[in-house]
Design an enzyme around this catalytic site. Structure first.
Site, PDB file in Angstrom:
ATOM      1  N   ASP A 125       0.822  -1.220   0.000  1.00 42.46           N
ATOM      2  CA  ASP A 125       0.000   0.000   0.000  1.00 42.46           C
ATOM      3  C   ASP A 125       0.851   1.263   0.000  1.00 42.46           C
ATOM      4  O   ASP A 125       0.436   2.306   0.501  1.00 42.46           O
ATOM      5  CB  ASP A 125      -0.948   0.019   1.213  1.00 42.46           C
ATOM      6  CG  ASP A 125      -1.729  -1.272   1.352  1.00 42.46           C
ATOM      7  OD1 ASP A 125      -2.403  -1.639   0.384  1.00 42.46           O
ATOM      8  OD2 ASP A 125      -1.656  -1.903   2.424  1.00 42.46           O
ATOM      9  N   HIS A 168      -4.020  -1.894  -6.414  1.00 40.82           N
ATOM     10  CA  HIS A 168      -3.460  -0.600  -6.786  1.00 40.82           C
ATOM     11  C   HIS A 168      -4.600   0.310  -7.214  1.00 40.82           C
ATOM     12  O   HIS A 168      -5.521  -0.124  -7.904  1.00 40.82           O
ATOM     13  CB  HIS A 168      -2.487  -0.715  -7.966  1.00 40.82           C
ATOM     14  CG  HIS A 168      -1.368  -1.676  -7.753  1.00 40.82           C
ATOM     15  ND1 HIS A 168      -0.426  -1.507  -6.769  1.00 40.82           N
ATOM     16  CD2 HIS A 168      -1.030  -2.819  -8.393  1.00 40.82           C
ATOM     17  CE1 HIS A 168       0.439  -2.510  -6.827  1.00 40.82           C
ATOM     18  NE2 HIS A 168       0.087  -3.313  -7.797  1.00 40.82           N
TER      19      HIS A 168
END
EC number: 6.3.4.4
Length: 457
Positions: A46, A74
Site C-alpha cells: 500500500d 493498486h
C-alpha cells in the site's frame, strides 16, 4: 554425433574458426539493447506503487506483473476517476504499451474478467489488443478461495489474516505439482477436466465439509477458455524480444518486501517472492537484464492484517494518519495499521532489493504534525542490533530507537518543485536519503497522478 563434429571441425570439413571468448563473454554480460526498470514496495504494501508505475508507464513500451494475484491492490487516479487494479498491470491505462501478466502470477479468471468489466465502465478501452497473459501462469479457482477460508478457520485465534483470495492454496498446488496452468485450460479440455476433478477430490479428503459443483465449474471454465485464448502467449520470449529490440520494459511488483515469503515477517506474509527475486522467476529474466530498481516508500508505515509492527501507533497520531491517509485496503477494505517511518526496516529491504532510487509517497499526510518520529535502530534484549530480526518473536520484542524531527505545519499538496517544499520537509527527505544512501527521485504529495514532485539533480 559425427567424428567431424566431435573434433570441432566446421560443417564443410574445414577446421572451425576459434570463437573470441572475450567478446562472447561481454555479449553474455550485456545481451540486450535495453534493461528492465522494476518498481517494488519497500514496506508492507500500500505504498503507492500503482501511481509510480502509471507515471513511468507513460514512457514504457511494456509493463509487466510478475507475481501475486488479485490479493494485490493498486489505485490509479486519472481525470478524477479511480481505477482499481488487482490482477491487471497499472500500465493498462496507457493505450500505447503492452501489459503482460507473467508466469509467476496466479490468476483468478472470474476476478480478472470482473476487473476488466468494472474498469471498462470507467473508461478503459481497447485493452484486448494490449493485454498478454502467460501460458505458464497458474489458475486460482473458487475452490482455492474456499480452502483459504477453511484453513484460516482451523487456525482460530492464530489466523494469519489472509485476504482469503485463494493465493496461498494456489501456490501450494503449484509447489506440490497438482496445480493447473493457463496452458492446461487451453489444451485438451478432457485432460483439464480430469486435473480439476483430481484437485477437488484431494481437497475433499482433507476437508470433510468441502463441496464443489464440478459440472457447473467445468461449464464455466469452458467459456473462460475461449475468452482467454486470444490473450495468451509465451511471455518469456515476448519480454526477451522486447529487450533485444531496445524497448522500455517496466515491471510492477505486487505486495511488498516485508510480505515476501522468504524475507518478510513469516508467516505473516504472502505466498510469493515479492522482492527482486520474484521479478526474475516470475518473468523468466536473468539478473543482467535488471537496470533501475525503484523502491516505493510511504512517508510513514502501514500494515494490513496481523503480524509484528515495531513502529505501530495506538494513539491519536495513529488515528490521524489513518484518517488523513485514507488507510483502508483496496483489496480487503480493512483499516490499515499506522506507524512511524522505519529506517531499520528500509535498510533491510534495500539490502534484499538493491534500490537505485526511491519514490517517497504521501508526504502531505504529515503536513499537520508538529513533530515527526523516525525509527533508526532496534534494541533487542538490551543490545542494539545491526540486523533485521528473522524471528517474529524477536521482532515483537524489539525496542525501537527514534529520532524526532520538527514538522512543517504547512500544506505540501500543491508543491511541484522540491525547493518550494518547507525547509523541514526538505530536511526529512534528505535525512532519509543520507541514511539509506539512495536518492529520492520522486515525492508524492496528493492522490492524483499529477500530485508528484520530480526531484531534479
Amino acid at each position: 554425433m559425427s567424428k567431424m563434429m566431435m573434433n570441432g571441425s566446421g560443417t564443410n570439413g574445414t577446421a572451425a574458426v576459434a570463437n573470441n571468448h572475450k567478446e562472447m563473454h561481454q555479449r553474455c554480460l550485456n545481451p540486450y539493447r535495453s534493461k528492465v526498470t522494476v518498481v517494488l514496495g519497500a514496506q508492507w504494501g500500500d505504498e503507492g506503487k500503482g501511481k509510480v508505475v502509471d507515471m513511468l508507464a507513460t514512457e514504457a513500451d511494456v509493463v509487466c506483473r510478475c507475481q501475486g494475484g488479485n490479493n494485490a491492490g493498486h489505485t490509479v487516479v486519472v481525470n478524477g476517476k479511480d481505477f482499481d487494479f488487482h490482477l491487471l498491470p497499472s500500465g493498462i491505462i496507457n493505450d500505447k504499451c503492452t501489459s503482460i501478466i507473467g508466469n509467476g502470477v496466479v490468476i483468478h479468471l472470474p476476478g480478472l474478467f470482473d476487473e476488466l468489466a468494472k474498469n471498462e465502465a470507467k473508461g478503459l478501452t481497447n485493452w484486448e489488443s494490449r493485454l498478454v497473459i502467460s501460458n505458464r501462469a497458474h489458475l486460482v479457482f473458487d475452490l482455492h478461495q474456499q480452502v483459504d477460508g477453511l484453513q484460516e478457520a482451523e487456525k482460530g485465534g492464530k489466523s494469519l489474516g489472509t485476504t482469503k483470495k485463494g493465493i496461498g492454496p494456489c501456490y501450494s498446488s503449484k509447489a506440490t505439482r497438482n496445480g493447473i496452468r493457463v496452458s492446461d485450460l487451453l489444451g485438451d479440455f478432457k485432460v483439464f477436466s480430469e486435473k480439476f476433478e483430481s484437485l477437488v477430490n484431494m481437497y475433499k479428503r482433507l476437508f470433510p465439509n468441502f463441496e464443489v459443483d464440478v459440472a457447473s465449474e467445468l461449464v464455466r471454465y469452458r467459456d473462460y477458455a475461449e475468452r482467454l485464448r486470444p490473450l495468451v502467449r509465451d511471455t518469456v520470449s515476448l519480454v526477451h524480444a522486447s529487450l533485444k529490440e531496445g524497448k522500455s520494459v517496466l515491471v510492477e511488483g505486487a505486495n511488498a518486501a516485508m510480505l515476501d515469503i522468504d524475507f518478510g515477517t513469516y508467516p505473516y506474509v504472502t505466498s510469493s517472492n515479492c522482492s527482486i527475486g520474484g521479478v526474475l522467476t516470475g518473468l523468466g529474466l536473468p539478473p543482467q537484464t535488471i537496470g533501475e530498481v525503484v523502491g516505493v516508500v510511504k512517508a510513514y508505515t502501514t500494515r494490513v492484517g496481523d503480524g509484528p509492527f515495531p513502529t505501530e501507533l495506538h494513539d491519536e497520531i495513529g488515528s490521524l494518519l489513518q484518517k488523513r491517509g485514507g488507510e483502508i485496503g483496496v483489496t480487503t477494505k480493512r483499516v490499515r495499521r499506522c506507524g512511524w517511518l522505519d529506517l531499520a526496516l528500509l535498510r533491510y529491504t534495500g539490502m534484499v532489493n538493491g534500490y537505485t532510487s526511491i519514490c517517497l509517497t504521501k508526504l502531505d499526510i504529515l503536513d499537520t504534525l508538529k513533530e515527526i518520529k523516525v525509527a533508526v535502530s532496534y534494541t533487542l534484549r538490551g543490545e542494539k542490533i545491526d540486523y533485521f530480526p528473522g524471528s517474529i518473536t524477536d521482532l515483537a520484542q524489539v525496542e525501537v530507537n527514534y529520532i524526532t524531527m520538527p514538522g512543517w505545519l504547512k500544506s505540501t499538496e500543491n508543491v511541484r518543485d522540491f525547493n518550494e517544499l518547507p525547509p523541514e520537509a526538505q530536511d526529512y527527505i534528505r535525512m532519509i536519503e543520507n541514511d539509506l544512501g539512495v536518492p529520492v527521485k520522486w515525492i508524492g504529495v496528493g492522490k492524483g497522478r499529477e500530485s508528484i514532485i520530480n526531484v531534479k539533480e
